[in-house]
Design an enzyme around this catalytic site. Structure first.
Site, PDB file in Angstrom:
ATOM      1  CD  GLU A  66      -3.025   1.063  -0.032  1.00 53.44           C
ATOM      2  OE1 GLU A  66      -3.021   1.748  -0.900  1.00 53.44           O
ATOM      3  OE2 GLU A  66      -3.589  -0.090  -0.182  1.00 53.44           O
ATOM      4  CD  GLU A  76      -2.733   5.620  -5.782  1.00 56.02           C
ATOM      5  OE1 GLU A  76      -2.665   6.431  -5.055  1.00 56.02           O
ATOM      6  OE2 GLU A  76      -3.423   4.611  -6.234  1.00 56.02           O
TER       7      GLU A  76
END
Length: 169
Positions: free
Chosen positions: A67, A74
């Site tokens: 994550e 991102e």
């Protein structure tokens, strides 16, 4: 020598800053943290052995690491120029796929460890032992919800799905 040690120590500070940024700004990261708390509680109640706890820990930290890497990708590819939109989107999708694969693997391990009648019965008995236990579990769900969906994220637009945030900005 002193300078090397200082730089080495700063690396831990930078790492903590990245983790804290993920806690503040990444809803999915907060979800995985809550899931980790519940899985560790279930493991303790079910009476998992040390090796099984170690396996759970490996899975938890793999998902959290995935994550963090997804969030980093991102951020790194956010708002590319028009000639790189496709590759930026593909990179973000692949990083998200990495998180999904880590989470599915963790669910498989949890299934093998927890889906045994004796362990499930122990967890159920602990959760429903008294009305106070039921209330405590329900309160923990509310706290987890608030932490996941209402904590941090000053820079995030509330109420918009992730896909809509890019269109709005």
């Amino acid at each position: 020598m002193k300078s090397d040690l200082k730089r080495f120590g700063r690396g831990f500070i930078y790492a903590w800053n990245g983790i804290w940024a993920a806690i503040r700004e990444e809803r999915n990261f907060r979800f995985h943290l809550c899931a980790a708390v519940y899985i560790y509680a279930a493991a303790a109640i079910a009476g998992l052995e040390a090796v099984e706890f170690a396996l759970i820990s490996l899975c938890v930290f793999l998902v959290i690491q995935a994550e963090l890497m997804n969030s980093a990708v991102e951020r790194a590819v956010d708002k590319p120029d028009t000639s790189h939109w496709w590759s930026a989107g593909a990179a973000k999708d692949m990083a998200a796929g990495g998180v999904l694969m880590a989470a599915v693997g963790a669910l498989c391990v949890a299934g093998f460890l927890f889906l045994q009648p004796g362990r499930l019965a122990r967890i159920w008995a602990a959760v429903t032992a008294t009305p106070w236990a039921v209330v405590a579990v329900l309160i923990s769900f509310v706290i987890a919800y608030l932490f996941i969906f209402r904590f941090g994220g000053c820079s995030q637009k509330k109420g918009l799905p992730d896909a809509d945030k890019d269109k709005e900005e």
